[in-house]
Design an enzyme around this catalytic site. Structure first.
Site, PDB file in Angstrom:
ATOM      1  N   ASP A  65       0.885   2.370  -3.224  1.00 24.03           N
ATOM      2  CA  ASP A  65      -0.576   2.223  -3.129  1.00 24.03           C
ATOM      3  C   ASP A  65      -1.261   2.080  -4.494  1.00 24.03           C
ATOM      4  OD1 ASP A  65      -0.190   2.462  -0.452  1.00 24.03           O
ATOM      5  OD2 ASP A  65      -1.289   4.338  -0.187  1.00 24.03           O
ATOM      6  N   GLY A 122      -2.051   0.728   2.295  1.00 22.15           N
ATOM      7  CA  GLY A 122      -3.083   1.075   1.320  1.00 22.15           C
ATOM      8  C   GLY A 122      -4.020   2.039   2.022  1.00 22.15           C
ATOM      9  N   GLY A 176      -0.428  13.291  -3.217  1.00 21.24           N
ATOM     10  CA  GLY A 176      -0.183  14.555  -2.509  1.00 21.24           C
ATOM     11  C   GLY A 176       0.769  15.435  -3.307  1.00 21.24           C
TER      12      GLY A 176
HETATM   13  O1  F6P Z   1       1.348   6.517   0.355  1.00 16.40           O
HETATM   14  C1  F6P Z   1       1.944   5.280   0.568  1.00 16.40           C
HETATM   15  C2  F6P Z   1       1.881   4.884   2.002  1.00 16.40           C
HETATM   16  O2  F6P Z   1       2.718   3.787   2.051  1.00 16.40           O
HETATM   17  C3  F6P Z   1       0.502   4.526   2.575  1.00 16.40           C
HETATM   18  O3  F6P Z   1       0.060   3.247   2.276  1.00 16.40           O
HETATM   19  C4  F6P Z   1       0.708   4.740   4.048  1.00 16.40           C
HETATM   20  O4  F6P Z   1      -0.485   4.982   4.711  1.00 16.40           O
HETATM   21  C5  F6P Z   1       1.580   5.941   4.046  1.00 16.40           C
HETATM   22  O5  F6P Z   1       2.362   5.874   2.882  1.00 16.40           O
HETATM   23  C6  F6P Z   1       2.454   6.118   5.265  1.00 16.40           C
HETATM   24  O6  F6P Z   1       3.322   7.182   5.062  1.00 16.40           O
HETATM   25  P1  F6P Z   1       4.289   7.925   6.073  1.00 16.40           P
HETATM   26  O7  F6P Z   1       5.652   7.726   5.511  1.00 16.40           O
HETATM   27  O8  F6P Z   1       3.904   9.366   6.020  1.00 16.40           O
HETATM   28  O9  F6P Z   1       4.117   7.311   7.419  1.00 16.40           O
END
Ligand code: F6P
Length: 326
Positions: A127, A169, A104
């Site tokens: 990931d 993931g 992102g």
């Molecule tokens: O991008 C890494 C990650 O750990 C993903 O595996 C997971 O879905 C996401 O981040 C969760 O992120 P947030 O902090 O936005 O809940």
């Protein structure tokens, strides 16, 4: 000539090793007489011009710490005209910007690279799905996940249960496949090659026929089944397999714990190398590049080659693991 100045930020989900990268870049920059602005909470700090003028003490003792001393957020100024303008205004005050982020953040970094032209990108995500490079945090996450799955074996065996372990993931199965293999899980279900419910049941039955009364099924959170109503795929699979096999099952989610704690030495060294390399790119005036890293080898990779792409588990890797299922 006025003093050179670089901004640095961490953006997206945190992971172990971010501080090692910040420290590596800041330490070297300060030693070479370059001022560093540490923007707070990712792109929010750039938009609101909130930053810390980094001093050596700000990066002292942070090498083994998880998280990020700069703070992070998923804030994205790209689709907000006013936020974008404010970010561009702030960027007029620095000679370059180092962004430490995942896919992102790479989109955002690439956007500002096109608009402004002086961005360098350091890849991080547990990931491991940034195309063309390893990422800070993945190796530590695999270590932690492996030790947690290890711990499930005895309880699964003692109670003769089938455990469904859901791991982080979002789009790819790297953590699930690697930790699953390292910990000897019996079935790995990943978004790239999702097994059907019947195939999973067959692996469990195969184990039963071999005299193994317990099983561990590792599943990546990003897997989706057509009949799935549950938010957690692991819970869905637990229900489906219980219905199909009438066995005792349990569900465990290994989520945010994978993002915390002490980074492994591999992640620290990689983060260190990337911080060093990012400074080198800045000195050379090489902008629009990712500090790509593959097996201790560093390479400048243009952002264009990775933006909008995902690094997924290759058929070679998956099909080398498959014979060990069940
Ligand atoms: O991008 C890494 C990650 O750990 C993903 O595996 C997971 O879905 C996401 O981040 C969760 O992120 P947030 O902090 O936005 O809940």
């Amino acid at each position: 000539m006025s003093r050179r100045r670089v901004g640095i930020l961490t953006s997206g989900g945190d992971c172990p090793g971010l501080n090692a990268a910040i420290r590596s870049f800041v330490k070297l920059a300060l030693r070479r007489g370059v001022e560093v602005w540490g923007f707070e909470n990712g792109w929010e700090g750039v938009v609101n011009s909130r930053y810390l003028v980094m001093k050596p003490r700000d990066v002292s003792g942070i090498l083994p710490l998880g998280g990020t001393v700069l703070g992070t957020s998923r804030f994205n100024p790209v689709f907000d005209r006013r936020a974008e303008e404010k970010a561009l205004e702030t960027l007029q005050n620095v000679d370059a910007l180092v962004v430490i982020g995942g896919n992102g953040s790479l989109h955002i970094a690439h956007h500002f690279q096109r608009k402004w032209g002086r961005v360098i990108f350091i890849p991080k995500t547990i990931d491991n799905d940034i195309w063309g490079t390893e990422s800070i945090g993945f190796q530590t996450a695999v270590e932690v996940a492996t030790s947690l799955i290890d711990r499930l074996h005895t309880t699964a065996e003692s109670h003769r249960r089938v455990f469904f372990v859901q791991l982080m993931g979002r789009h790819t199965g790297w953590i699930t496949l690697y930790a699953g293999m390292a910990a000897g899980a019996d079935v790995m279900v990943i978004p790239e090659y999702p097994l059907s419910e019947e195939e999973i049941a067959e692996y469990i039955m195969h184990r039963k026929r071999m005299g193994k009364s317990f099983s561990i099924v590792a599943v990546a959170e990003g897997v989706r089944y057509s009949g799935q109503k549950e938010q957690n795929v692991g819970i869905y699979l637990q229900r489906r397999i219980s219905d199909l096999l009438k066995v005792e099952t349990r569900f465990v989610e290994i989520g945010y714990v994978l993002r915390g704690g002490v980074p492994s030495s591999y992640d620290r060294l990689m983060a260190h190398q990337m911080g060093y390399f990012a400074f080198h790119l800045f000195e050379e005036g090489m902008f629009g590049y990712i500090t790509a890293y593959n097996g201790y080898v560093e390479k400048a990779m243009p952002m264009e080659s990775a933006v909008g792409r995902l690094k997924t588990v290759s058929p070679e890797e998956y099909f080398a693991a498959l014979p060990y299922f069940g």
